[in-house]
Design a protein around this motif. Structure first.
Motif, PDB file in Angstrom:
ATOM      1  N   ALA A 229      -2.320  -2.021   9.549  1.00 58.50           N
ATOM      2  CA  ALA A 229      -1.675  -2.302   7.961  1.00 58.50           C
ATOM      3  C   ALA A 229      -0.091  -2.840   8.448  1.00 58.50           C
ATOM      4  N   ALA A 230      -0.081  -4.009   7.860  1.00 54.22           N
ATOM      5  CA  ALA A 230       1.320  -4.742   8.017  1.00 54.22           C
ATOM      6  C   ALA A 230       1.993  -4.069   6.713  1.00 54.22           C
ATOM      7  N   LEU A 231       3.024  -3.442   6.850  1.00 48.23           N
ATOM      8  CA  LEU A 231       3.905  -2.950   5.859  1.00 48.23           C
ATOM      9  C   LEU A 231       5.173  -3.657   5.729  1.00 48.23           C
ATOM     10  N   SER A 232       5.494  -4.201   4.406  1.00 43.34           N
ATOM     11  CA  SER A 232       6.632  -4.921   3.981  1.00 43.34           C
ATOM     12  C   SER A 232       7.680  -3.909   3.358  1.00 43.34           C
ATOM     13  N   ILE A 233       8.693  -3.695   4.190  1.00 41.71           N
ATOM     14  CA  ILE A 233       9.573  -2.622   3.769  1.00 41.71           C
ATOM     15  C   ILE A 233      10.965  -3.439   3.321  1.00 41.71           C
ATOM     16  N   ARG A 234      11.581  -2.723   2.314  1.00 44.10           N
ATOM     17  CA  ARG A 234      12.866  -3.322   1.554  1.00 44.10           C
ATOM     18  C   ARG A 234      13.768  -3.191   2.619  1.00 44.10           C
ATOM     19  N   GLU A 235      14.663  -4.184   2.882  1.00 46.33           N
ATOM     20  CA  GLU A 235      15.652  -4.485   3.914  1.00 46.33           C
ATOM     21  C   GLU A 235      16.693  -3.316   4.100  1.00 46.33           C
ATOM     22  N   GLY A 236      17.132  -2.566   3.199  1.00 47.04           N
ATOM     23  CA  GLY A 236      17.938  -1.366   3.110  1.00 47.04           C
ATOM     24  C   GLY A 236      17.463  -0.234   3.602  1.00 47.04           C
ATOM     25  N   VAL A 237      16.226  -0.113   3.788  1.00 46.05           N
ATOM     26  CA  VAL A 237      15.423   1.242   4.222  1.00 46.05           C
ATOM     27  C   VAL A 237      15.321   0.922   5.933  1.00 46.05           C
ATOM     28  N   LYS A 238      15.890   2.193   6.617  1.00 47.69           N
ATOM     29  CA  LYS A 238      15.783   2.009   7.948  1.00 47.69           C
ATOM     30  C   LYS A 238      14.783   3.151   8.271  1.00 47.69           C
ATOM     31  N   LEU A 239      14.009   2.931   8.815  1.00 48.47           N
ATOM     32  CA  LEU A 239      13.126   4.069   9.456  1.00 48.47           C
ATOM     33  C   LEU A 239      12.966   4.448  10.730  1.00 48.47           C
ATOM     34  N   PRO A 240      13.460   5.803  11.029  1.00 41.65           N
ATOM     35  CA  PRO A 240      13.358   6.149  12.485  1.00 41.65           C
ATOM     36  C   PRO A 240      11.922   5.930  13.179  1.00 41.65           C
ATOM     37  N   GLU A 241      12.367   5.728  14.557  1.00 39.71           N
ATOM     38  CA  GLU A 241      11.120   5.527  15.391  1.00 39.71           C
ATOM     39  C   GLU A 241      10.124   6.394  15.445  1.00 39.71           C
ATOM     40  N   ASP A 242      10.215   7.757  15.165  1.00 41.50           N
ATOM     41  CA  ASP A 242       9.413   8.701  15.103  1.00 41.50           C
ATOM     42  C   ASP A 242       8.811   9.076  13.746  1.00 41.50           C
ATOM     43  N   SER A 243       8.858   8.252  12.925  1.00 45.94           N
ATOM     44  CA  SER A 243       8.420   8.394  11.517  1.00 45.94           C
ATOM     45  C   SER A 243       6.901   8.416  11.520  1.00 45.94           C
ATOM     46  N   VAL A 244       6.278   9.176  10.699  1.00 47.07           N
ATOM     47  CA  VAL A 244       4.815   9.413  10.539  1.00 47.07           C
ATOM     48  C   VAL A 244       4.311   8.644   9.267  1.00 47.07           C
ATOM     49  N   ALA A 245       3.160   7.889   9.266  1.00 50.07           N
ATOM     50  CA  ALA A 245       2.738   7.163   7.972  1.00 50.07           C
ATOM     51  C   ALA A 245       1.433   8.011   7.899  1.00 50.07           C
ATOM     52  N   ALA A 246       1.058   8.101   6.712  1.00 49.31           N
ATOM     53  CA  ALA A 246      -0.318   8.756   6.238  1.00 49.31           C
ATOM     54  C   ALA A 246      -0.664   8.108   4.803  1.00 49.31           C
ATOM     55  N   ILE A 247      -1.928   7.878   4.868  1.00 51.16           N
ATOM     56  CA  ILE A 247      -2.462   7.499   3.487  1.00 51.16           C
ATOM     57  C   ILE A 247      -2.905   8.621   2.735  1.00 51.16           C
ATOM     58  N   THR A 248      -2.442   8.806   1.623  1.00 48.93           N
ATOM     59  CA  THR A 248      -2.534   9.425   0.824  1.00 48.93           C
ATOM     60  C   THR A 248      -3.126   8.947  -0.621  1.00 48.93           C
ATOM     61  N   SER A 249      -3.463   9.911  -1.734  1.00 52.63           N
ATOM     62  CA  SER A 249      -3.896   9.295  -3.048  1.00 52.63           C
ATOM     63  C   SER A 249      -2.942  10.051  -3.964  1.00 52.63           C
ATOM     64  N   ASP A 250      -2.831   9.441  -5.296  1.00 53.77           N
ATOM     65  CA  ASP A 250      -2.253   9.854  -6.272  1.00 53.77           C
ATOM     66  C   ASP A 250      -2.995  11.048  -7.020  1.00 53.77           C
ATOM     67  N   GLY A 251      -4.161  11.312  -6.761  1.00 51.76           N
ATOM     68  CA  GLY A 251      -4.903  12.304  -7.358  1.00 51.76           C
ATOM     69  C   GLY A 251      -6.554  12.036  -7.074  1.00 51.76           C
ATOM     70  N   LEU A 252      -7.332  12.808  -8.008  1.00 50.72           N
ATOM     71  CA  LEU A 252      -8.784  12.581  -7.582  1.00 50.72           C
ATOM     72  C   LEU A 252      -9.269  11.060  -7.990  1.00 50.72           C
ATOM     73  N   LEU A 253      -8.516  10.395  -8.881  1.00 49.65           N
ATOM     74  CA  LEU A 253      -8.879   9.133  -9.245  1.00 49.65           C
ATOM     75  C   LEU A 253      -7.790   8.167  -9.302  1.00 49.65           C
ATOM     76  N   GLY A 254      -6.874   8.763  -8.680  1.00 45.74           N
ATOM     77  CA  GLY A 254      -5.804   7.878  -8.348  1.00 45.74           C
ATOM     78  C   GLY A 254      -5.851   6.801  -7.211  1.00 45.74           C
ATOM     79  N   GLY A 255      -5.281   5.822  -7.107  1.00 41.39           N
ATOM     80  CA  GLY A 255      -5.124   5.005  -5.953  1.00 41.39           C
ATOM     81  C   GLY A 255      -4.443   5.310  -4.875  1.00 41.39           C
ATOM     82  N   ALA A 256      -4.699   4.782  -3.438  1.00 39.71           N
ATOM     83  CA  ALA A 256      -4.437   5.164  -2.263  1.00 39.71           C
ATOM     84  C   ALA A 256      -2.885   4.408  -2.144  1.00 39.71           C
TER      85      ALA A 256
END
Length: 147
Positions: free
Chosen positions: A81-108
């Motif tokens: 997944a190529a993630l387009s991140i807003r310029e002012g948001v700096k992500l530390p190198e050891d960040s964790v990305a997880a796929i989650t959903s908004d609920g049973l019927l919500g989008g991921a």
């Protein structure tokens, strides 16, 4: 004649309100494209079910970007997944990305849990620690069958 003038005024008012909505939407919508104000990082997932191009990328529940593209790595069979991140948001190198959903019927969406590193991901960097999506139907069937 009076009804034509009233209809014209009402039509003009409707058009003015519609124009106001368009101006408001143009100022407040986040199209999330890579370009000015955004940088791109990659994340590889074993399973990316439910995530689509344009899905939200969130940090602490706040939208900070979108999924720009999804591709398959032919060597590892991981979804990249190529993630387009807003310029002012700096992500530390050891960040964790997880796929989650908004609920049973919500989008991921992709939730990023920032790490504690003093070094930040740069454009073109990769989030190494990832957690793929969880299939609720598969979990329920395993629970029912006892596996």
């Amino acid at each position: 004649m009076a009804s034509n003038a009233a209809e014209t005024l009402i039509g003009a008012a409707v058009l003015a309100v519609a124009g106001g909505f368009l101006v408001y939407a143009a100022q407040n919508v986040d199209l999330g494209g890579v370009g000015s104000g955004y940088y791109e990082v990659n994340a590889g997932f074993r399973k990316a079910s439910g995530v689509a191009v344009g899905a939200d990328v969130r940090v602490s529940g706040v939208k900070v970007g979108t999924v720009a593209s999804l591709t398959l790595d032919p060597q590892t069979y991981r979804a990249i997944a190529a993630l387009s991140i807003r310029e002012g948001v700096k992500l530390p190198e050891d960040s964790v990305a997880a796929i989650t959903s908004d609920g049973l019927l919500g989008g991921a969406y992709i939730a990023i849990d920032p790490g504690a590193s003093d070094f930040f991901l740069e454009a073109g960097g990769e989030i190494e620690n990832t957690q793929g999506s969880v299939d609720l139907i598969e979990l329920l069937s395993k629970a029912v069958s006892g596996n």
